[in-house]
Design an enzyme around this catalytic site. Sequence first.
Site, PDB file in Angstrom:
ATOM      1  N   TYR A 142       0.867  -1.091  -0.032  1.00  0.00           N
ATOM      2  CA  TYR A 142       0.131  -0.020   0.068  1.00  0.00           C
ATOM      3  C   TYR A 142       0.645   1.265   0.010  1.00  0.00           C
ATOM      4  O   TYR A 142       1.631   1.295   0.781  1.00  0.00           O
ATOM      5  CB  TYR A 142      -0.732   0.044   1.217  1.00  0.00           C
ATOM      6  CG  TYR A 142      -1.719   1.134   1.292  1.00  0.00           C
ATOM      7  CD1 TYR A 142      -2.861   1.496   0.417  1.00  0.00           C
ATOM      8  CD2 TYR A 142      -1.633   2.084   2.183  1.00  0.00           C
ATOM      9  CE1 TYR A 142      -3.563   2.439   0.414  1.00  0.00           C
ATOM     10  CE2 TYR A 142      -2.648   3.242   2.406  1.00  0.00           C
ATOM     11  CZ  TYR A 142      -3.449   3.199   1.805  1.00  0.00           C
ATOM     12  OH  TYR A 142      -4.484   4.464   1.549  1.00  0.00           O
ATOM     13  N   ASP A 237       9.154   3.181   0.085  1.00  0.00           N
ATOM     14  CA  ASP A 237       7.999   3.695   0.957  1.00  0.00           C
ATOM     15  C   ASP A 237       8.375   3.332   2.403  1.00  0.00           C
ATOM     16  O   ASP A 237       7.893   2.211   2.772  1.00  0.00           O
ATOM     17  CB  ASP A 237       6.823   3.231   0.303  1.00  0.00           C
ATOM     18  CG  ASP A 237       5.629   4.016   1.080  1.00  0.00           C
ATOM     19  OD1 ASP A 237       6.029   4.577   2.066  1.00  0.00           O
ATOM     20  OD2 ASP A 237       4.449   3.647   0.510  1.00  0.00           O
ATOM     21  N   LYS A 265       3.563   9.421   9.159  1.00  0.00           N
ATOM     22  CA  LYS A 265       3.429   8.591  10.485  1.00  0.00           C
ATOM     23  C   LYS A 265       4.252   8.988  11.642  1.00  0.00           C
ATOM     24  O   LYS A 265       4.107  10.156  11.884  1.00  0.00           O
ATOM     25  CB  LYS A 265       3.430   7.065   9.990  1.00  0.00           C
ATOM     26  CG  LYS A 265       2.076   6.492   9.267  1.00  0.00           C
ATOM     27  CD  LYS A 265       1.878   5.369   8.975  1.00  0.00           C
ATOM     28  CE  LYS A 265       0.737   5.108   8.344  1.00  0.00           C
ATOM     29  NZ  LYS A 265       0.536   4.316   7.155  1.00  0.00           N
TER      30      LYS A 265
HETATM   31  C1  LIG Z   1       0.120   4.610   5.807  1.00  0.00           C
HETATM   32  C2  LIG Z   1       0.819   4.577   4.641  1.00  0.00           C
HETATM   33  C3  LIG Z   1       0.667   5.610   3.375  1.00  0.00           C
HETATM   34  C4  LIG Z   1      -0.052   6.443   3.381  1.00  0.00           C
HETATM   35  O1  LIG Z   1       0.017   7.429   4.434  1.00  0.00           O
HETATM   36  P1  LIG Z   1      -1.161   8.499   4.662  1.00  0.00           P
HETATM   37  O2  LIG Z   1      -0.623   9.347   5.679  1.00  0.00           O
HETATM   38  O3  LIG Z   1      -2.184   7.845   5.252  1.00  0.00           O
HETATM   39  O4  LIG Z   1      -1.689   9.134   3.374  1.00  0.00           O
HETATM   40  C5  LIG Z   1       1.603   5.122   2.313  1.00  0.00           C
HETATM   41  N1  LIG Z   1       2.532   4.164   2.393  1.00  0.00           N
HETATM   42  C6  LIG Z   1       2.700   3.264   3.337  1.00  0.00           C
HETATM   43  C7  LIG Z   1       3.516   2.115   3.468  1.00  0.00           C
HETATM   44  C8  LIG Z   1       1.697   3.456   4.431  1.00  0.00           C
HETATM   45  O5  LIG Z   1       1.921   2.616   5.583  1.00  0.00           O
END
Ligand SMILES: *Cc1c(COP(=O)(O)O)cnc(C)c1O
Length: 437
Positions: A142, A237, A265
């Site tokens: 994701y 990511d 995060k």
């Molecule tokens: C949570 C997440 C996102 C998206 O971040 P948001 O702040 O929710 O838009 C992107 N990549 C990874 C790996 C994530 O866990």
Amino acid sequence: MGRSEELFERAKKVIPGGVNSPVRAFQAVGGKPRFIACAGGAKMTDADGNTYLDFVGSWGPMILGHSHPAVTEAAVKAAERGLSFGASCEAEVEMAELICRAVPSVEMVRMVNSGTEAVMSALRAARGYTGRDKIVKFEGCYHGHCDPMLVKAGSGVMTGGVPDSAGVPKGCAADTLTAAYNDLGSVERLFAEFPGQIAAVIVEPVAANMGVVVPEEGFLSGLRSICTRERALLIFDEVITGFRLGFAGAQGYYGVTPDLCTFGKIIGAGMPVGAYGGRREVMEVVAPLGRVYQAGTLSGNPVAMAAGLAALRILRDHPDIYDKVNRLGDFFRAELGKRIERLGAPCRVTGVGSLSCLFFTGEPVRDYASAKTSDTEAFGRYFRHMLDRGIYVAPSQFEALFLSAAHKKEDIERILAAAEEYFETGNCEIGNCGNIR
Ligand SMILES: *Cc1c(COP(=O)(O)O)cnc(C)c1O
């Protein structure tokens, strides 16, 4: 009717599904979502006054635990000086310097407001820099909800039972190619099929949105070699792994350096923050230096920067926090594994550091296809069992269990005891429900 229930009824009338992010709706596990009134350390209290031992940690940001006094104080003090200026401030420079010093691949960094925005912007920079259009992502990873990434996108999308989102034009996803996690051959085949057309390979260095799937030996370094050879960019990511596996993120932990990486995060400590950064030469394509446009009214917001900086400074100055929380994760996985074996539960534990996952499948989990063999009905029963005992785990099979510096050994003992009790009921027998396969 309890207060949470009442709030949910009101919310459903004015917010789609009653929630501002789908996985909060408990749709995958049954039952009604709890509305949280306050949180501190490893605990959260709902609107009815029930207290839970929390293993979600706001989906990652809370590595120091909820309401850490130094973080709260920094945010409050910054707020008193002004919520937003629409001009640059000192905290942005300090944040950028801190990230550049901490993370091997980052020479320049741009702050944004969410992980989604970070990924969207990094992809644009990669395409702008290489002059190529195609992006390789992995099934079950994701990367936020920007259009081109809503293809085989894990967790929220997965538990909703919708493989791809409606409303994404075919053209937007047409340049997204998908490979299988932990399978370098699937990546090689895409490069062979689309020579000179792939701008970047984006990967969660530890996949934490299809449950937790760790990279096998040689997977990340193999991606590095392929991207270098093909002159494509490697994007990590690190929205979850950044400042979680260690102060240098997954790239430091595994010793593989990407060209670009994304954060979110933890760097906001609970405030809405994201960032993308990497090699100077690549980041120089971003406006106003270069021709890749990317902007944000609230980017580098002083309150968000203050909160994030306070948290990151604590992590920088106390590296023992990582040792402690990662060891706690090892202990949790080892002990859970013993109970699974002893009781013959058809489950697997995966994870690394403070990220873990209990899969309700008898098969080893190494990619999206094996993650999907999980019995989500059994997970739903497990989730409700835990919640009844005051233990709040993510309301989906395909999410991580997050530990923080606020968790103590007793907390781990408590979740282990509750899991053991669940295994003993036999409720986790696969096929009890005929949900899958
Ligand atoms: C949570 C997440 C996102 C998206 O971040 P948001 O702040 O929710 O838009 C992107 N990549 C990874 C790996 C994530 O866990």
